[in-house]
Enzyme design. Structure first.
Site, PDB file in Angstrom:
ATOM      1  N   ASP A 276      79.069  39.860  31.231  1.00 32.36           N
ATOM      2  CA  ASP A 276      77.621  40.059  31.138  1.00 32.36           C
ATOM      3  C   ASP A 276      76.890  39.778  32.452  1.00 32.36           C
ATOM      4  O   ASP A 276      75.938  40.482  32.793  1.00 32.36           O
ATOM      5  CB  ASP A 276      77.012  39.251  29.975  1.00 32.36           C
ATOM      6  CG  ASP A 276      77.341  37.783  30.051  1.00 32.36           C
ATOM      7  OD1 ASP A 276      78.334  37.428  30.715  1.00 32.36           O
ATOM      8  OD2 ASP A 276      76.604  36.985  29.456  1.00 32.36           O
TER       9      ASP A 276
ATOM     10  N   ASP B 296      86.071  36.133  26.862  1.00 39.90           N
ATOM     11  CA  ASP B 296      85.244  35.660  25.735  1.00 39.90           C
ATOM     12  C   ASP B 296      85.041  36.766  24.691  1.00 39.90           C
ATOM     13  O   ASP B 296      84.692  36.489  23.547  1.00 39.90           O
ATOM     14  CB  ASP B 296      83.871  35.189  26.238  1.00 39.90           C
ATOM     15  CG  ASP B 296      83.960  33.891  27.025  1.00 39.90           C
ATOM     16  OD1 ASP B 296      85.020  33.247  27.005  1.00 39.90           O
ATOM     17  OD2 ASP B 296      82.955  33.519  27.677  1.00 39.90           O
TER      18      ASP B 296
ATOM     19  N   ASP C 108      82.689  38.924  24.229  1.00 42.00           N
ATOM     20  CA  ASP C 108      81.397  38.899  23.539  1.00 42.00           C
ATOM     21  C   ASP C 108      80.376  39.881  24.107  1.00 42.00           C
ATOM     22  O   ASP C 108      79.169  39.655  24.022  1.00 42.00           O
ATOM     23  CB  ASP C 108      80.836  37.471  23.517  1.00 42.00           C
ATOM     24  CG  ASP C 108      80.675  36.873  24.912  1.00 42.00           C
ATOM     25  OD1 ASP C 108      81.035  37.552  25.906  1.00 42.00           O
ATOM     26  OD2 ASP C 108      80.214  35.724  25.009  1.00 42.00           O
TER      27      ASP C 108
ATOM     28  N   ARG D  95      81.593  33.984  41.210  1.00 40.65           N
ATOM     29  CA  ARG D  95      80.413  34.008  40.350  1.00 40.65           C
ATOM     30  C   ARG D  95      79.131  34.107  41.180  1.00 40.65           C
ATOM     31  O   ARG D  95      78.063  33.726  40.735  1.00 40.65           O
ATOM     32  CB  ARG D  95      80.393  32.762  39.475  1.00 40.65           C
ATOM     33  CG  ARG D  95      81.531  32.722  38.456  1.00 40.65           C
ATOM     34  CD  ARG D  95      81.255  31.699  37.393  1.00 40.65           C
ATOM     35  NE  ARG D  95      82.368  31.522  36.487  1.00 40.65           N
ATOM     36  CZ  ARG D  95      82.611  32.290  35.424  1.00 40.65           C
ATOM     37  NH1 ARG D  95      81.803  33.293  35.141  1.00 40.65           N
ATOM     38  NH2 ARG D  95      83.638  32.056  34.645  1.00 40.65           N
TER      39      ARG D  95
ATOM     40  N   GLY E  26      84.449  35.382  35.934  1.00 38.18           N
ATOM     41  CA  GLY E  26      85.755  34.743  35.707  1.00 38.18           C
ATOM     42  C   GLY E  26      86.845  35.793  35.664  1.00 38.18           C
ATOM     43  O   GLY E  26      86.654  36.864  35.093  1.00 38.18           O
TER      44      GLY E  26
ATOM     45  N   ARG F  95      81.884  30.490  25.880  1.00 40.21           N
ATOM     46  CA  ARG F  95      80.602  29.905  26.279  1.00 40.21           C
ATOM     47  C   ARG F  95      79.587  29.955  25.139  1.00 40.21           C
ATOM     48  O   ARG F  95      79.124  28.919  24.675  1.00 40.21           O
ATOM     49  CB  ARG F  95      80.049  30.656  27.497  1.00 40.21           C
ATOM     50  CG  ARG F  95      78.730  30.148  28.000  1.00 40.21           C
ATOM     51  CD  ARG F  95      78.334  30.804  29.283  1.00 40.21           C
ATOM     52  NE  ARG F  95      79.340  30.610  30.321  1.00 40.21           N
ATOM     53  CZ  ARG F  95      79.561  29.457  30.936  1.00 40.21           C
ATOM     54  NH1 ARG F  95      78.858  28.397  30.620  1.00 40.21           N
ATOM     55  NH2 ARG F  95      80.486  29.372  31.864  1.00 40.21           N
TER      56      ARG F  95
HETATM   57  O1  F6P Z   1      84.420  33.949  31.969  1.00 45.12           O
HETATM   58  C1  F6P Z   1      84.053  33.222  30.833  1.00 45.12           C
HETATM   59  C2  F6P Z   1      84.704  31.881  30.844  1.00 45.12           C
HETATM   60  O2  F6P Z   1      86.074  32.064  30.709  1.00 45.12           O
HETATM   61  C3  F6P Z   1      84.151  30.936  29.797  1.00 45.12           C
HETATM   62  O3  F6P Z   1      84.754  31.024  28.566  1.00 45.12           O
HETATM   63  C4  F6P Z   1      84.323  29.593  30.460  1.00 45.12           C
HETATM   64  O4  F6P Z   1      83.366  28.684  29.991  1.00 45.12           O
HETATM   65  C5  F6P Z   1      84.106  29.910  31.882  1.00 45.12           C
HETATM   66  O5  F6P Z   1      84.507  31.225  32.078  1.00 45.12           O
HETATM   67  C6  F6P Z   1      84.840  29.010  32.871  1.00 45.12           C
HETATM   68  O6  F6P Z   1      84.434  29.368  34.146  1.00 45.12           O
HETATM   69  P1  F6P Z   1      85.002  28.881  35.520  1.00 45.12           P
HETATM   70  O7  F6P Z   1      86.177  29.731  35.833  1.00 45.12           O
HETATM   71  O8  F6P Z   1      83.891  29.094  36.460  1.00 45.12           O
HETATM   72  O9  F6P Z   1      85.415  27.452  35.349  1.00 45.12           O
END
Ligand code: F6P
Length: 344
Positions: free
Chosen positions: A103, A127, A129, A72, A10, A171
Site C-alpha cells: 500500500d 500481509d 491486505d 521504506r 518490505g 500490521r
Molecule cells: O511489509 C509488511 C510487514 O511485513 C509487516 O507485517 C511488518 O510489521 C513489517 O513489514 C516489518 O517491517 P520491517 O521490515 O521494516 O521491520
C-alpha cells in the site's frame, strides 16, 4: 520503450519472479529495462538506476528477496520528494515505470499516475491486505512458514504440556495469522479484526484444560490491540519512513505469554517468527502468480494503461486502478475467522 522497474516496502518471496516476468516479456517485446535500486530511494537525489539486460533476469525465479533492493523511503514524507521523483523519471528518459509493492509503495505510484506519470503497479505484500486483489506476492510463502512453525511447536508443546504463543506479522490485518493458524491447527488465533481481551484468552485456555487438553498453541498477530495487554515498546514508538510503528518491538507475543503463565500457572513460551516469514525461496504458488501478475503489468505498459495494475479475482488476472487497491486495507472476513474457531 525504456521501462523503469522498482520494488518498494518490505521484501517478500516472489519479487524476483515478478521482476523476471516483466523483464523477459519486455525484452521479447523489444523494450529496454532500467532497474531502480532500493525502491523510491532510487528515484530521489541523483537517482540510482542501472540498465538491466537478459542475464540479470536469469536464475532469479527461485531466489527470495529482490535483486533490485528495497527500502521504506517515502518521497511523500520528503519536502519536494514527489517532484524529485518526477524529475528523475524525466531525466532518466523512463517512458514507463513498473512499481512492485504494497500500500505504501503503490500510494506513491497512484499519486504519480494522478500527475500524468506513466506508472503501473504490481501487488506485493506478505500481509495480503490490498483491496480488490485476492493475491499479493509473498503471502503464500509466509503462510507456509507459519504452518511449518506451528507443526514444530506442536511436537514440543505436547512433550512439555506447555502453552506456546506464536507471534506472526501483520500490521493492520490478520491474514497471515488466520491462514497460517488454519493450516497449522492453532488452538486460538488472535488478529486485529476480531480483538479479544486477555480475560477471554485465559477463559479459553481454562476451558481447554478442563476438556483434557494439556497443551495449547496460540497464534497472535503483532498488530493486535488487546485490552489488558500493552506491548513493551508502546511508549517509545520507533517508526519507519512511512510513519509505521515497528510492531516487532512491541513484543505482543512475549507479553501475552508472560501474562498467561502468571495467571494460569501453565508453563508458557513465546516464539516471534519475525522476518523468517519474509525470507527465503518463494513457494511454487508465489512463483506462478508473481510471474502472471508481472507479465500482465508489462501488458498494461504496452497498452498505455497508466495508473492501473493487475490483480487476482476468482483465480484470474483482472485489471484495477491502483488508487482503488490502496483505498483501505482488506480485512479478514468473519466467516474465515469463525471457521478457525471450530478447531479450538
Ligand atoms: O511489509 C509488511 C510487514 O511485513 C509487516 O507485517 C511488518 O510489521 C513489517 O513489514 C516489518 O517491517 P520491517 O521490515 O521494516 O521491520
Amino acid at each position: 520503450m525504456k521501462i523503469g522497474l522498482l520494488t518498494g516496502g518490505g521484501d517478500a518471496p516472489g519479487l524476483n519472479a515478478a521482476i523476471r516476468a516483466v523483464g523477459r516479456r519486455a525484452l521479447l517485446g523489444g523494450d529496454s529495462l532500467a532497474g531502480i535500486r532500493n525502491g523510491w530511494a532510487g528515484l530521489l537525489g541523483d537517482g540510482d538506476i542501472e540498465p538491466m539486460d537478459r542475464p540479470m533476469f536469469s536464475g532469479i525465479l527461485q531466489l527470495g528477496g529482490t535483486v533490485l533492493g528495497s527500502s521504506r523511503v517515502n518521497p511523500i514524507k520528503r519536502e519536494g520528494g514527489l517532484e524529485e521523483v518526477l524529475r528523475n523519471i524525466d531525466r532518466q528518459g523512463l517512458e514507463a515505470l513498473v512499481a512492485i509493492g504494497g500500500d505504501d509503495t503503490l500510494s506513491v505510484a497512484a499519486w504519480l499516475a494522478d500527475r500524468g506519470a506513466h506508472v503501473v503497479g504490481v501487488p506485493k505484500t506478505m500481509d495480503n491486505d490490498l483491496m480488490v486483489t485476492e493475491y499479493c506476492i509473498g503471502f503464500d510463502s509466509a503462510v507456509s512458514v507459519v504452518a511449518e512453525a506451528l507443526d514444530r511447536l506442536h511436537t514440543t508443546a505436547m512433550s512439555h504440556h506447555r502453552v506456546m504463543v506464536l507471534e506472526v506479522m501483520g500490521r493492520d490485518t490478520g491474514w497471515v495469522g488466520v491462514m497460517g493458524g488454519l493450516a497449522g491447527g492453532a488452538d486460538m488465533i488472535i488478529i486485529p479484526e476480531f480483538p479479544v481481551t486477555v480475560d477471554e484468552v485465559i477463559e479459553h485456555l481454562d476451558k481447554r484444560s478442563a476438556a483434557g487438553s494439556d497443551f495449547s498453541i496460540i497464534v497472535v498477530t503483532e498488530g493486535v490491540e488487546m485490552e489488558g495487554l500493552r506491548g513493551k515498546d508502546d511508549a517509545g514508538e520507533k517508526r519507519d519512513a512511512f510513519g509505521h510503528v515497528q510492531l516487532g518491538r512491541r513484543g505482543v507475543g512475549e507479553t501475552l505469554a508472560r501474562i498467561i503463565e502468571e495467571r494460569t500457572g501453565h508453563e508458557t513460551r513465546a516464539t516471534v517468527l519475525g522476518h523468517l516469514q519474509r525470507g527465503g525461496s518463494p513457494s511454487a504458488y508465489d512463483r506462478i502468480w508473481a510471474t502472471r501478475v508481472g507479465a500482465a503489468a508489462y501488458d498494461l505498459v504496452r497498452g498505455n494503461r497508466w495508473g492501473m495494475m493487475p490483480v487476482v479475482q476468482c483465480g484470474a488476472v483482472e485489471i484495477a486502478r491502483i488508487a482503488d487497491v490502496v483505498a483501505e486495507p482488506r480485512r479478514v472476513p468473519r466467516d474465515l475467522y469463525e471457521l478457525a474457531q471450530v478447531f479450538y
